[in-house]
Write an enzyme that holds these catalytic residues in place. Structure first.
Site: not given
Length: 249
Positions: A9-11, A95, A209, A230-231
């Site tokens: 998920n690149w957000k 989110e 994480s 995510g990141g």
């Protein structure tokens, strides 16, 4: 056997130049790689599908509206997402639930819209730090499962992602025992509601994480079929070791 899925998920990160990471990721993936999904920001969906065409990487969106069309300025429908060539859409991410006050009923409607458009819904659930501290995790998860999962769920139209909110982007990761407890609980709940033939085959992802140095530990859990990352999914060099760890699990 349930399919394994490594989802990124690149957000709200990335531009067209970032799509070079897809080809780089393909070059780093093992031969026995599981399914891989990247969910870039909506403006990149068309180009991401073009860039991923020769890689085998699937492309998904990060959210959709529950309606197919209408006066919803700034929103994107599941049908529009499907029109880009995408195969999945994330719904109910923490989110969205927190910042936009989306409720289980909203998530359920979005999942049904995704199915109607031929998309696989990645339905997110997870408890807050307060609920975790109060030992209310399983009660919260049970409620979210009951409210967010529509009738008609199958192993081809749905993936469930458990993301403890207190672990997302914080560097904090539950112990293996905690991850096992929650994922086993989720599996039991969906088998109870949808039957073993369906419930046993729904992929369950862990998110929160996930990094190259903890992925192998997380994937030891029997009912963890992959990760929503995510990141660490933004760069091929960071995401590839997670994919390899899943392939070897």
């Amino acid at each position: 056997m349930r399919r394994k899925l490594a989802a990124g998920n690149w957000k709200m990160n990335g531009t067209a130049a970032s799509l070079a990471e897809l080809e780089a990721l393909k070059a780093l993936m093992p031969e026995n790689a599981p399914d891989v999904l990247i969910c870039p920001p909506a403006p990149l969906l068309f180009r991401a599908n073009e860039a991923a065409r020769a890689t085998g990487i699937q492309i998904g969106a990060q959210d959709c509206h529950a309606q197919n069309s209408g006066a919803f300025t700034g929103d994107i429908s599941a049908a529009m997402i499907a029109d880009t060539g995408a195969s999945h859409v994330i719904v109910g991410h923490s989110e969205r639930r927190e910042a936009y006050e989306e409720h289980d009923s909203d998530v359920r409607k979005k999942a049904k819209a995704a199915w109607a458009a031929g998309l696989t819904a990645v339905i997110c659930i997870g408890e807050s730090a307060d609920n975790h501290s109060a030992n209310n995790t399983l009660d919260i998860i049970a409620g979210q499962l009951a409210g967010s999962l529509p009738d008609g769920m199958t192993a081809t139209n749905t993936v469930i992602a458990y993301e403890p909110i207190w672990a997302i982007g914080t560097g904090k990761v539950p112990t293996l025992e905690q991850i096992v407890e929650v994922h086993d609980f989720i599996r039991g709940k969906i088998i109870s509601r949808f039957g073993a033939e369906i419930g046993d085959m729904i992929p369950l992802l862990y998110g929160g994480s996930v990094k190259p140095d903890n992925a192998a530990m997380i994937f030891k859990a029997e009912n963890v079929d992959g990760a929503l990352v995510g990141g660490a999914s933004l760069k091929a060099a960071d995401f590839a070791p997670i994919i390899s760890a899943l392939a070897d699990s």
